[in-house]
Design a protein around this motif. Structure first.
Motif, PDB file in Angstrom:
ATOM      1  N   ARG A 188      40.465  55.041  38.818  1.00 22.92           N
ATOM      2  CA  ARG A 188      41.339  54.519  38.423  1.00 22.92           C
ATOM      3  C   ARG A 188      41.024  53.163  37.773  1.00 22.92           C
ATOM      4  N   TYR A 189      40.575  53.167  38.769  1.00 24.54           N
ATOM      5  CA  TYR A 189      39.988  50.879  38.771  1.00 24.54           C
ATOM      6  C   TYR A 189      38.850  51.096  38.922  1.00 24.54           C
ATOM      7  N   THR A 197      33.997  52.434  37.407  1.00 26.77           N
ATOM      8  CA  THR A 197      34.695  52.670  38.147  1.00 26.77           C
ATOM      9  C   THR A 197      34.628  53.321  39.637  1.00 26.77           C
ATOM     10  N   THR A 255      38.961  53.719  44.264  1.00 29.07           N
ATOM     11  CA  THR A 255      40.341  53.070  45.263  1.00 29.07           C
ATOM     12  C   THR A 255      40.032  51.347  44.621  1.00 29.07           C
ATOM     13  N   ALA A 256      41.090  50.891  44.727  1.00 31.91           N
ATOM     14  CA  ALA A 256      41.156  49.287  44.306  1.00 31.91           C
ATOM     15  C   ALA A 256      40.591  48.704  45.601  1.00 31.91           C
ATOM     16  N   GLU A 306      43.745  48.175  37.973  1.00 33.23           N
ATOM     17  CA  GLU A 306      44.214  49.687  37.694  1.00 33.23           C
ATOM     18  C   GLU A 306      44.769  50.232  36.443  1.00 33.23           C
ATOM     19  N   ASP A 358      45.356  53.637  34.162  1.00 35.79           N
ATOM     20  CA  ASP A 358      46.372  54.345  34.531  1.00 35.79           C
ATOM     21  C   ASP A 358      46.035  55.492  32.556  1.00 35.79           C
ATOM     22  N   GLY A 392      46.816  49.335  31.803  1.00 37.66           N
ATOM     23  CA  GLY A 392      46.102  48.317  32.977  1.00 37.66           C
ATOM     24  C   GLY A 392      46.673  47.134  33.488  1.00 37.66           C
ATOM     25  N   GLU A 393      46.008  47.135  34.080  1.00 37.78           N
ATOM     26  CA  GLU A 393      46.917  46.062  35.382  1.00 37.78           C
ATOM     27  C   GLU A 393      45.716  45.471  36.128  1.00 37.78           C
ATOM     28  N   GLU A 394      45.889  44.164  36.510  1.00 39.30           N
ATOM     29  CA  GLU A 394      45.038  43.518  37.590  1.00 39.30           C
ATOM     30  C   GLU A 394      45.241  44.197  38.504  1.00 39.30           C
ATOM     31  N   VAL A 395      44.930  44.114  39.534  1.00 38.75           N
ATOM     32  CA  VAL A 395      45.230  44.182  41.010  1.00 38.75           C
ATOM     33  C   VAL A 395      44.088  43.022  41.484  1.00 38.75           C
TER      34      VAL A 395
END
Length: 70
Positions: free
Chosen positions: A5-6, A26, A29-30, A56, A58, A64-67
């Protein structure tokens, strides 16, 4: 099995590909994705990058969201 998912995006400032052209892989983990991005920033090879972004993603909502970034 859970899908990775990352997502890692990376590129060089002079020749940014944009969008999926900058896709680097991909990760489960982050932390793994961020470590790979940081390694690309300091690489002594032709694969050296100027920036990276970890998103990240979904898989159920498509959002998605920047982590992490560098």
């Amino acid at each position: 099995m859970t899908a990775p998912r990352y997502l890692l995006f990376a590129g060089v400032d002079y020749y940014p590909g944009g969008g999926w052209s900058d896709f680097g892989g991909t990760f489960a983990t982050a932390e793994e994705a961020k470590a790979e991005g940081e390694a690309l920033l300091v690489s002594k090879t032709s694969s050296r990058m100027d920036w990276f972004q970890v998103v990240e993603f979904d898989v159920e909502t498509g959002e998605g969201e920047e982590v992490a970034s560098g």
